[in-house]
Design an enzyme around this catalytic site. Structure first.
Site, mmCIF file in Angstrom:
data_model
loop_
_atom_site.group_PDB
_atom_site.id
_atom_site.type_symbol
_atom_site.label_atom_id
_atom_site.label_comp_id
_atom_site.label_asym_id
_atom_site.label_seq_id
_atom_site.Cartn_x
_atom_site.Cartn_y
_atom_site.Cartn_z
ATOM 1 N N LYS A 90 0.669 -1.184 0.036
ATOM 2 C CA LYS A 90 0.070 0.042 -0.116
ATOM 3 C C LYS A 90 0.829 1.203 -0.110
ATOM 4 O O LYS A 90 1.902 1.269 0.715
ATOM 5 C CB LYS A 90 -0.873 -0.182 1.154
ATOM 6 C CG LYS A 90 -1.890 1.235 1.208
ATOM 7 C CD LYS A 90 -3.171 0.825 0.708
ATOM 8 C CE LYS A 90 -4.151 2.216 0.214
ATOM 9 N NZ LYS A 90 -3.557 2.837 -1.010
ATOM 10 N N GLN A 111 7.292 3.770 3.882
ATOM 11 C CA GLN A 111 5.958 3.335 4.048
ATOM 12 C C GLN A 111 5.629 2.025 4.792
ATOM 13 O O GLN A 111 4.447 2.092 5.414
ATOM 14 C CB GLN A 111 5.431 3.231 2.543
ATOM 15 C CG GLN A 111 3.835 3.201 2.399
ATOM 16 C CD GLN A 111 3.327 4.678 2.258
ATOM 17 O OE1 GLN A 111 3.938 5.335 1.518
ATOM 18 N NE2 GLN A 111 2.157 4.914 3.005
ATOM 19 N N LYS A 126 5.461 1.846 -3.199
ATOM 20 C CA LYS A 126 5.299 2.988 -3.847
ATOM 21 C C LYS A 126 5.504 2.847 -5.288
ATOM 22 O O LYS A 126 6.150 1.987 -5.643
ATOM 23 C CB LYS A 126 6.223 4.126 -2.989
ATOM 24 C CG LYS A 126 6.192 5.249 -3.138
ATOM 25 C CD LYS A 126 5.175 6.059 -2.173
ATOM 26 C CE LYS A 126 4.766 7.400 -2.354
ATOM 27 N NZ LYS A 126 3.951 8.025 -1.115
ATOM 28 N N GLY A 165 -2.859 8.309 -4.247
ATOM 29 C CA GLY A 165 -2.302 9.497 -4.769
ATOM 30 C C GLY A 165 -0.952 9.892 -4.170
ATOM 31 O O GLY A 165 -0.616 9.363 -2.908
ATOM 32 N N ASP A 166 -0.186 10.921 -4.594
ATOM 33 C CA ASP A 166 0.884 11.520 -3.718
ATOM 34 C C ASP A 166 1.110 12.643 -4.568
ATOM 35 O O ASP A 166 0.001 13.112 -5.321
ATOM 36 C CB ASP A 166 2.223 10.573 -3.935
ATOM 37 C CG ASP A 166 3.187 10.889 -2.845
ATOM 38 O OD1 ASP A 166 3.105 10.603 -1.869
ATOM 39 O OD2 ASP A 166 4.188 11.627 -3.582
ATOM 40 N N ASN A 240 -2.268 19.012 -1.667
ATOM 41 C CA ASN A 240 -3.321 18.097 -0.730
ATOM 42 C C ASN A 240 -2.939 18.381 0.644
ATOM 43 O O ASN A 240 -4.173 18.486 1.658
ATOM 44 C CB ASN A 240 -3.370 16.804 -1.231
ATOM 45 C CG ASN A 240 -4.264 16.012 -0.317
ATOM 46 O OD1 ASN A 240 -3.893 15.177 0.444
ATOM 47 N ND2 ASN A 240 -5.516 15.952 -0.720
ATOM 48 N N SER A 383 -6.805 5.446 3.735
ATOM 49 C CA SER A 383 -6.865 4.627 2.645
ATOM 50 C C SER A 383 -7.492 3.270 2.936
ATOM 51 O O SER A 383 -8.110 2.740 2.256
ATOM 52 C CB SER A 383 -5.513 4.853 1.904
ATOM 53 O OG SER A 383 -5.342 5.764 0.970
HETATM 54 P P1 NDP Z 1 0.488 17.532 -4.250
HETATM 55 O O1 NDP Z 1 0.905 17.456 -5.498
HETATM 56 O O2 NDP Z 1 -0.931 17.873 -3.831
HETATM 57 O O3 NDP Z 1 1.274 19.208 -3.684
HETATM 58 C C1 NDP Z 1 2.705 19.270 -3.460
HETATM 59 C C2 NDP Z 1 3.129 20.618 -3.224
HETATM 60 O O4 NDP Z 1 4.594 20.813 -2.860
HETATM 61 C C3 NDP Z 1 2.794 21.536 -4.432
HETATM 62 O O5 NDP Z 1 2.515 22.900 -3.756
HETATM 63 C C4 NDP Z 1 4.025 21.589 -4.886
HETATM 64 O O6 NDP Z 1 4.286 22.858 -5.793
HETATM 65 C C5 NDP Z 1 5.016 21.551 -3.966
HETATM 66 N N1 NDP Z 1 6.253 20.553 -4.362
HETATM 67 C C6 NDP Z 1 6.143 19.115 -4.661
HETATM 68 N N2 NDP Z 1 7.440 18.611 -4.873
HETATM 69 C C7 NDP Z 1 8.149 19.825 -5.143
HETATM 70 C C8 NDP Z 1 9.380 19.978 -5.609
HETATM 71 N N3 NDP Z 1 10.357 18.923 -5.890
HETATM 72 N N4 NDP Z 1 9.744 21.085 -5.884
HETATM 73 C C9 NDP Z 1 9.123 21.961 -5.523
HETATM 74 N N5 NDP Z 1 7.994 22.009 -5.284
HETATM 75 C C10 NDP Z 1 7.370 20.903 -4.644
HETATM 76 O O7 NDP Z 1 1.104 16.741 -3.256
HETATM 77 P P2 NDP Z 1 0.611 16.205 -1.646
HETATM 78 O O8 NDP Z 1 0.262 17.414 -1.004
HETATM 79 O O9 NDP Z 1 -0.084 15.023 -1.851
HETATM 80 O O10 NDP Z 1 2.153 15.630 -1.063
HETATM 81 C C11 NDP Z 1 2.993 16.527 -0.390
HETATM 82 C C12 NDP Z 1 3.981 15.757 0.378
HETATM 83 O O11 NDP Z 1 3.167 15.032 1.309
HETATM 84 C C13 NDP Z 1 4.898 14.760 -0.248
HETATM 85 O O12 NDP Z 1 6.062 14.315 0.329
HETATM 86 C C14 NDP Z 1 4.084 13.413 -0.224
HETATM 87 O O13 NDP Z 1 4.693 12.166 -0.380
HETATM 88 C C15 NDP Z 1 3.496 13.658 1.274
HETATM 89 N N6 NDP Z 1 2.276 12.625 1.558
HETATM 90 C C16 NDP Z 1 1.192 12.671 0.871
HETATM 91 C C17 NDP Z 1 0.067 12.125 1.227
HETATM 92 C C18 NDP Z 1 -1.110 12.276 0.498
HETATM 93 O O14 NDP Z 1 -2.191 11.523 1.166
HETATM 94 N N7 NDP Z 1 -1.311 12.808 -0.432
HETATM 95 C C19 NDP Z 1 -0.102 11.198 2.377
HETATM 96 C C20 NDP Z 1 1.564 11.329 3.112
HETATM 97 C C21 NDP Z 1 2.481 12.179 2.836
HETATM 98 P P3 NDP Z 1 3.350 23.095 -7.039
HETATM 99 O O15 NDP Z 1 2.142 23.673 -6.458
HETATM 100 O O16 NDP Z 1 4.055 24.349 -7.806
HETATM 101 O O17 NDP Z 1 3.502 22.025 -7.701
HETATM 102 O O1 2IT Z 2 3.066 8.863 1.423
HETATM 103 C C1 2IT Z 2 1.862 8.498 1.706
HETATM 104 O O2 2IT Z 2 1.323 7.714 2.672
HETATM 105 C C2 2IT Z 2 0.834 8.471 0.557
HETATM 106 N N1 2IT Z 2 1.073 9.071 -0.455
HETATM 107 C C3 2IT Z 2 -0.512 7.891 0.702
HETATM 108 C C4 2IT Z 2 -0.582 6.690 0.435
HETATM 109 C C5 2IT Z 2 -2.088 6.055 0.643
HETATM 110 O O3 2IT Z 2 -1.761 4.806 0.031
HETATM 111 O O4 2IT Z 2 -2.887 6.554 0.698
#
Ligand code: NDP
Ligand code: 2IT
Length: 451
Positions: A90, A111, A126, A165-166, A240, A383
């Site tokens: 997952k 993870q 992943k 998602g990620d 997100n 999830s």
């Molecule tokens: P999104 O794509 O929704 O948002 C990512 C944000 O961070 C955006 O504002 C983006 O800018 C910026 N960003 C990401 N990568 C870069 C980079 N390499 N350089 C510059 N800016 C960057 O992703 P999430 O919010 O889902 O994920 C954010 C973090 O949280 C990640 O590390 C992810 O692995 C982690 N995460 C996410 C989960 C989830 O459920 N979604 C769960 C647990 C962890 P821009 O708007 O310009 O793209």
């Molecule tokens: O980094 C993370 O934990 C996620 N992007 C969410 C993974 C999931 O299966 O909901």
């Protein structure tokens, strides 16, 4: 040489070109030393750490698709199925140009422990691709997602591996991928999470990572005699995780004053306007310059750090910092600025956003530090709740899912706090999270023999 040092050396030799993976392994193994030392000979004989750091399976594949000009584009797709000791693989799918084997492996490795901490039956995995959804039309994104799933569908399933998602993969991408999976396999099953509500998604999954981050932060503060109410918070990211972290922080009476994207950052001393941020990022998919243009109190600063994410937000005076963008976005200089400005807590919404050096500095300066694998586990936990709902073909209410999420986050904090105390490193939540996550996985691995 100690068993941990032997394995660290081996992992470095085998994965020399994967710095993020090495960083994640180094952090985990170093903090597991007191646990490993107690069973050193047994674990060495079982090659437990060699097995833990070697993915069960890695899939890498070609993703050809046609752009709006009729030009064929080719991306590289990945799925790393790291560890299935406690449940089906997952973990999310990252779509970002920086994606490579090492990044997917670091995320998959993290993870394993994160999923274990949730207390739910999910293993670690992943995936993703070096595809950049930015600036692409909906048709181009669909073409990519369909091609990506045409290959990925051979390796996943509701009981084997359930992606989500990620970065770069949100509701739109999950929808396109789900449609293609169903078309090819003829199965209407919970093979992906983060689905839309009309086709098997769970209420509160969209909010879960950000909300969970605040539930855990709140619990950590309470355990240390502090209150989140009235505190100023610096947040990075505008995706997100960041959006729903900001929303929940406000609901708990705190004031988030920053956010950032890949080109710049916002300082809004009156507090971030979440409705405006959502409109710009979730609906228009636009830049943060639009936020500043629409709101008088906000300052926009152009600029990016090495990773291009956190940049200047850590220079703002705050009580609590929540990095929610990407890996290694908070470095030693940022950590020094936070400490100098009186920040007392850092909780990671992103995966591995703080460098090893910065983490050490923050902990040495008595900052309460909650690592991502605990603090952002609310997303994957919800999830897993989506998987349960899909299995029983029912949908729970928002309140039901949200209250389960709150319980899970409080339990995670208590478990890691307890693990840290048991091993004599009270208050070291990095060690606590790694130890608590490790214990369950190791127990399952040992029970299942040499596999
Ligand atoms: P999104 O794509 O929704 O948002 C990512 C944000 O961070 C955006 O504002 C983006 O800018 C910026 N960003 C990401 N990568 C870069 C980079 N390499 N350089 C510059 N800016 C960057 O992703 P999430 O919010 O889902 O994920 C954010 C973090 O949280 C990640 O590390 C992810 O692995 C982690 N995460 C996410 C989960 C989830 O459920 N979604 C769960 C647990 C962890 P821009 O708007 O310009 O793209
Ligand atoms: O980094 C993370 O934990 C996620 N992007 C969410 C993974 C999931 O299966 O909901």
């Amino acid at each position: 040489m100690s068993y941990v040092d032997e394995v660290l050396e081996l992992v470095k030799k085998k994965n020399a070109s994967e710095p993020e993976f090495l960083q994640a392994v180094e952090e985990v193994l170093n903090s597991l030393r007191p646990v490993i030392e107690k069973n050193e000979e047994k674990y060495r004989k079982e090659a437990l750490l060699e097995r833990l750091t070697e993915p069960e399976r890695q899939i890498k594949f070609r993703v050809p698709w046609v752009d709006d000009k009729g030009q064929v584009q080719v991306n590289t797709g990945y799925r790393v199925q790291f560890n299935s000791a406690i449940g089906p693989y997952k973990g999310g799918l990252r779509l970002h140009p920086s994606v490579n084997t090492g990044i997917i492996k670091f995320l998959g490795f993290e993870q394993i422990f994160k999923n274990s901490l949730t207390g739910l039956p999910i293993g670690g995995g992943k995936g993703g691709a070096d595809f950049d959804p930015k600036g692409k039309s909906d048709r181009e994104v669909m073409a990519f997602c369909q091609s990506f799933m045409t290959e990925l569908c051979k390796y996943i399933g509701a009981d084997t591996d359930v992606p989500a998602g990620d970065i770069g993969t949100g509701a739109r991408e999950i929808g396109f991928m789900y449609g293609q999976y169903k078309r090819i396999k003829g199965l209407y099953e919970g093979v992906l999470t983060g689905k839309g509500l009309s086709y098997g998604g769970s209420l509160a999954r969209t909010e879960a990572t950000g909300y969970g981050l605040l539930y855990l932060t709140d619990e950590m503060l309470k355990a240390n005699g502090k209150d989140i109410k009235g505190k100023t918070i610096a947040v990075s990211g505008a995706g997100n995780v960041a959006i729903y972290a900001i929303q929940k922080a406000q609901q708990l009476g705190a004031k988030p004053v920053t956010c950032s994207d890949s080109t710049g950052w916002i300082y809004d001393p009156e507090g971030i306007d979440v409705a405006l941020l959502k409109e710009i990022k979730e609906v228009k998919r636009a830049r943060l310059t639009e936020y500043a243009a629409a709101r008088k109190s906000a300052e926009y600063h152009e600029g990016r750090s090495a990773q291009g994410a956190g940049s200047g937000v850590w220079s703002v005076k705050c009580d609590i910092a929540l990095p929610c963008a990407t890996q290694n976005e908070l470095d030693i200089e940022d950590a020094k600025a936070l400490v100098a400005n009186g920040c007392f807590a850092v909780a990671e919404g992103a995966n591995m956003p703080t460098t090893l050096e910065a983490t050490k500095y923050l902990q040495e300066n008595k900052i309460l530090f909650a690592p991502g694998k605990a603090a952002n586990a609310g997303g994957v936990a919800t999830s897993a709740l989506e998987m349960s709902q899909n299995s029983e073909r029912l949908s729970w209410t928002f309140e039901e899912v949200d209250s389960k999420l709150q319980n899970i986050m409080v339990n995670i904090f208590r478990n890691l706090d307890d693990a840290a105390k048991r091993y004599g490193v009270e208050g070291d939540y990095v060690a606590g999270a790694n130890i608590a996550g490790f214990e369950k996985v190791v127990n399952a691995m040992e029970a299942q023999g040499i596999v």
